[in-house]
Design an enzyme around this catalytic site. Sequence first.
Site, PDB file in Angstrom:
ATOM      1  N   ASP A 130       0.862  -1.187   0.000  1.00 35.02           N
ATOM      2  CA  ASP A 130       0.000   0.000   0.000  1.00 35.02           C
ATOM      3  C   ASP A 130       0.896   1.233   0.000  1.00 35.02           C
ATOM      4  O   ASP A 130       1.156   1.841   1.030  1.00 35.02           O
ATOM      5  CB  ASP A 130      -0.918  -0.015   1.227  1.00 35.02           C
ATOM      6  CG  ASP A 130      -1.912   1.131   1.217  1.00 35.02           C
ATOM      7  OD1 ASP A 130      -2.629   1.286   0.219  1.00 35.02           O
ATOM      8  OD2 ASP A 130      -1.969   1.877   2.223  1.00 35.02           O
ATOM      9  N   ILE A 131       1.376   1.582  -1.184  1.00 32.11           N
ATOM     10  CA  ILE A 131       2.330   2.688  -1.343  1.00 32.11           C
ATOM     11  C   ILE A 131       1.658   3.751  -2.207  1.00 32.11           C
ATOM     12  O   ILE A 131       1.650   3.662  -3.431  1.00 32.11           O
ATOM     13  CB  ILE A 131       3.639   2.184  -1.991  1.00 32.11           C
ATOM     14  CG1 ILE A 131       4.270   1.116  -1.095  1.00 32.11           C
ATOM     15  CG2 ILE A 131       4.609   3.337  -2.225  1.00 32.11           C
ATOM     16  CD1 ILE A 131       5.449   0.397  -1.709  1.00 32.11           C
ATOM     17  N   GLU A 132       1.062   4.743  -1.565  1.00 30.96           N
ATOM     18  CA  GLU A 132       0.232   5.718  -2.277  1.00 30.96           C
ATOM     19  C   GLU A 132       0.943   7.064  -2.409  1.00 30.96           C
ATOM     20  O   GLU A 132       0.337   8.112  -2.240  1.00 30.96           O
ATOM     21  CB  GLU A 132      -1.111   5.861  -1.571  1.00 30.96           C
ATOM     22  CG  GLU A 132      -1.870   4.541  -1.438  1.00 30.96           C
ATOM     23  CD  GLU A 132      -3.198   4.682  -0.719  1.00 30.96           C
ATOM     24  OE1 GLU A 132      -3.855   5.737  -0.874  1.00 30.96           O
ATOM     25  OE2 GLU A 132      -3.584   3.751   0.016  1.00 30.96           O
ATOM     26  N   GLN A 133       2.212   7.016  -2.737  1.00 32.78           N
ATOM     27  CA  GLN A 133       3.025   8.227  -2.778  1.00 32.78           C
ATOM     28  C   GLN A 133       3.160   8.775  -4.200  1.00 32.78           C
ATOM     29  O   GLN A 133       3.006   8.045  -5.177  1.00 32.78           O
ATOM     30  CB  GLN A 133       4.409   7.916  -2.193  1.00 32.78           C
ATOM     31  CG  GLN A 133       4.350   7.451  -0.739  1.00 32.78           C
ATOM     32  CD  GLN A 133       5.604   6.702  -0.322  1.00 32.78           C
ATOM     33  OE1 GLN A 133       6.715   7.154  -0.582  1.00 32.78           O
ATOM     34  NE2 GLN A 133       5.449   5.559   0.318  1.00 32.78           N
ATOM     35  N   ARG A 266      -2.556  18.049  -4.194  1.00 34.20           N
ATOM     36  CA  ARG A 266      -1.628  17.619  -5.239  1.00 34.20           C
ATOM     37  C   ARG A 266      -1.924  18.273  -6.589  1.00 34.20           C
ATOM     38  O   ARG A 266      -2.053  17.617  -7.618  1.00 34.20           O
ATOM     39  CB  ARG A 266      -1.615  16.098  -5.353  1.00 34.20           C
ATOM     40  CG  ARG A 266      -1.014  15.424  -4.113  1.00 34.20           C
ATOM     41  CD  ARG A 266      -0.852  13.924  -4.237  1.00 34.20           C
ATOM     42  NE  ARG A 266      -0.297  13.361  -2.987  1.00 34.20           N
ATOM     43  CZ  ARG A 266      -0.126  12.070  -2.755  1.00 34.20           C
ATOM     44  NH1 ARG A 266      -0.452  11.176  -3.672  1.00 34.20           N
ATOM     45  NH2 ARG A 266       0.378  11.646  -1.609  1.00 34.20           N
TER      46      ARG A 266
END
Length: 369
Positions: A130-133, A266
């Site tokens: 879960d890498i939401e970068q 963003r």
Amino acid sequence: MRRSLGRGARLSRPLLLLALLWLGSSRGACPCEEPALCRPVAGTPEFEVFVFDVGGKAWKFYDWSQITTVATFGKYDPELMCYAHSKGSRVVLKGDVPVKDIVDPANRTAWIIQQVDLAKKQYMDGINLDIEQEVKERSPEYYALTALVKETTDAFHSQIPGSQVTFDVAWSPACIDNRCYNYSGIADACDFLFVMSYDEQSQIWKECIARANAPYTQTLHGYDSYINISIEPKKLVMGVPWYGYDYVCQNLSKDHVCSLSPVPFRGAPCSDAAGRQVAYKSIMKQVNSSASGILWDEEQKAPYLEYKDSLGHFHQVWFDNPQSISLKAAYTTKRGLRGIGMWNGNCLDYSRNPVAEQQTEAMWQALRP
């Protein structure tokens, strides 16, 4: 704390496998009454039902007749692991690491070794990445992230037979929230993608108004987009929300348009950060006291309600219910997706209240088209 092998160090893939083999005997005593329940779950289900659990004991009341995988995003619970294995369901770790740290291959290797070691010690069946970068296309992080997924998958498959490695992606591959990943490469590198078909208003580029968390047409367009970049449908699991957003309206028109305060995210001028996330169980308790009851937006195929707070401010709450989820779940069969899942299993009311029981059962049933 994450182990580092030093920025000058490099481990080849054979050395990585040797390091993992060294960890092969690091399991502790099996916490289950039946030692057989500490064995990894094998096989591939016909239809994946992927549940995120965020802690506590709500899992005791889940519909285990459906569940194939539980991703543990709360504190490790050996009782959950033993029970899930007794039902033939996998239990997987949450995996997260700063993308800037994994550009160095040595750091990637150290992180992977740590995750495999932890999974073995806890008798778990894999990992959900879960890498939401934010990642720029063709950047060092772009390539490193794909490498991380491939190396993690190789390591888990080698060390835990039948293990599962999955990766969470946004509702569309179109650089949502500046997450410009190598989606097709990542899909090839792992067992499947969990598509987070929610928070679809994280970047509002047009009119700053409240909208559905997961609008029907927009959601399905996201899956079509993944398939159009040559990702096999069987590599995609549909994620649906068991929560919604409560927005304070700066103005609420007679035709139910709720104007929001601009909260940038963003690069976008507005976002769902103007609201707050609310669990389905809380929304259902609010229906009877709301000014509107449950309303239905036919264009977005989503329910919502409106109420006035104690300060006289109007609110609009957008969420998903069995009706809206069933419509999207039907697409999983139509396009042959691998399955469905939700964020998160703890959002329902598991009390003995007859009305709550009926509502909760309906949400579980909506997962199966």
